[in-house]
Write an enzyme that holds these catalytic residues in place. Sequence first.
Site: not given
Ligand code: FAD
Length: 505
Positions: A18, A45, A48, A51, A53, A84
């Site tokens: 999520g 979760s 967990i 990220v 950001v 932006k």
């Molecule tokens: C330093 C940095 C700067 C960034 N800046 C930008 C930006 O300016 N612009 C941009 O477009 N993107 C940027 N990004 C990327 C952006 O943050 C991510 O692409 C975006 O937040 C999506 O993340 P995600 O949902 O894939 O993962 P996450 O936010 O990590 O979410 C993972 C989810 O999975 C769940 N999960 C994991 N394992 C389990 C499990 N076993 N059981 C239940 N739940 C689980 C967690 O609870 C969480 O809800 C940046 C990333 C970083 C690291």
Amino acid sequence: MTMNTGTHQNKSIVILGGGTAGWITANALIHRWADRGVAVTLIESPDIGTVGVGEGSTPRLKRFFDAIGVAEPEWMPKCNATYKVGISFANWSTKAGFERYFHPFPSQADRHTATAYYFNTYARRLGIDLHAHPDRFFLAARLAENRQGPKPDENFPIVVEYGYHFDANLLGDFLRSRAIARGVAHVQAKVVEVMQSADGDIRELLTDSGQSIAGDFFVDCSGFRSQLLQQTLRIPFRSFAANLFNDSAVVLPTEQSAQIGSQTISTAMKYGWAWEIPLTHRIGNGYVYSSGYCSADEAETELRARLGLLESDTPARHLKMKVGRVESHWHRNCLGVGLSQGFIEPLEATALNLVCNTVDDFITTVEAHGLEGDGRDGLNDRVNQGFENVRDYIVAHYIVNSRSDTDYWRRNGSNGEVSPALRQILEIWKTGKSLSLEIERQKIPTSYTAMSWYCLLGGYGIYPDIRPAPADNAAGRKVNMAEIDAYIGRCAMNFRLQNEQLQFS
Ligand SMILES: Cc1cc2nc3c(=O)[nH]c(=O)nc-3n(C[C@H](O)[C@H](O)[C@H](O)COP(=O)(O)OP(=O)(O)OC[C@H]3O[C@@H](n4cnc5c(N)ncnc54)[C@H](O)[C@@H]3O)c2cc1C
């Protein structure tokens, strides 16, 4: 296109994760397929966490909100979001006059000025002394300089494309409540085991609260841990570390000033670069660096010094980044979206682009070929190409930089790990040919428009020394810069300050 409703109708899709990726996916799927009887469940979760950001976007996010029918007054105030108009790159080049440039999002005004810029860069690449820095040619650069928003006054018919800055956690909250209100089932638990059927497909997810969640199809949005795609299905990961050295980030907020800016600022540092992202309530700052060249403590100190926070007890957050992509994004009955499928450092804020593109491609592919995987190879090729294209554009920033103050920059500048596509683009630029025509003619794969490449290469001052002008030369047809300045200045008069454009009530 006729919709092949049979193969996904009444199916059940389970999203693991999520974060922003999970909730964007949930909203897109429920919006498109709720009336086909498709059930969408999202498991996240609380232990967990996300990220937390990712606060900058491109115009692609606007297209996502438009597609699912969310208006700006509905989400922007809730997410402390701002408009932006592009990104400034500061201190990446040491060439006099090119220490800073702006990468604009396109506007209709560019039709009158971009040709002049291309013409001048063409002449300047031949050594002719013309003004060939992009910033004076693009309306968005002027709006950024003036802290103006991208929405013109009602009687001014010029459209400016724009993205947003936003608080990542608040955006997640907004997308979560919207998806739930539209029928997405929400499970808060940690997935501790993934059950597969004999053929290797994922069958169900078992949680720490004893639930078993079955589905026909699974979307892995579990972040860098990539629990389904990489951990369970063992899809190999292709690292981009040979081209992109940064693997860490340190994040620190500062206070917002009275006049909110409308650009991201990316400033080159000793071992990477720092972002500055204006939100309504604070400025997000982060330093993306390579742990091969400096420690987390050194990075934090350098960032604190830059922000005047050396004595401050504001806590910093440290993050590790895994840069690269999986070999296949759709494997068996599982699609990876977000950090689980790959990540490229956020220099051009492209991660959510790749998220939206993957989800849209999935929807289109399933509607054409069904959920069973007939269109899978095509999707994998397109998404992989998207990742490679973004990587090339980011790598270009490092290859053409002219800093030599640290090993980090020297190694970046001399790095020979360049894709054939990027090599071709650099070659075309140096030989003085038209980039737009050659990119098209040679079918060079790139997700960035010629304008973006012209801005990058011209913005870094990738030009030969000025030569004495021959009698019959392009300079004879000089672009009148005073006219360009006046045109852009008069266009800009029709845009109010960002602060005023953020008053939604
Ligand atoms: C330093 C940095 C700067 C960034 N800046 C930008 C930006 O300016 N612009 C941009 O477009 N993107 C940027 N990004 C990327 C952006 O943050 C991510 O692409 C975006 O937040 C999506 O993340 P995600 O949902 O894939 O993962 P996450 O936010 O990590 O979410 C993972 C989810 O999975 C769940 N999960 C994991 N394992 C389990 C499990 N076993 N059981 C239940 N739940 C689980 C967690 O609870 C969480 O809800 C940046 C990333 C970083 C690291």
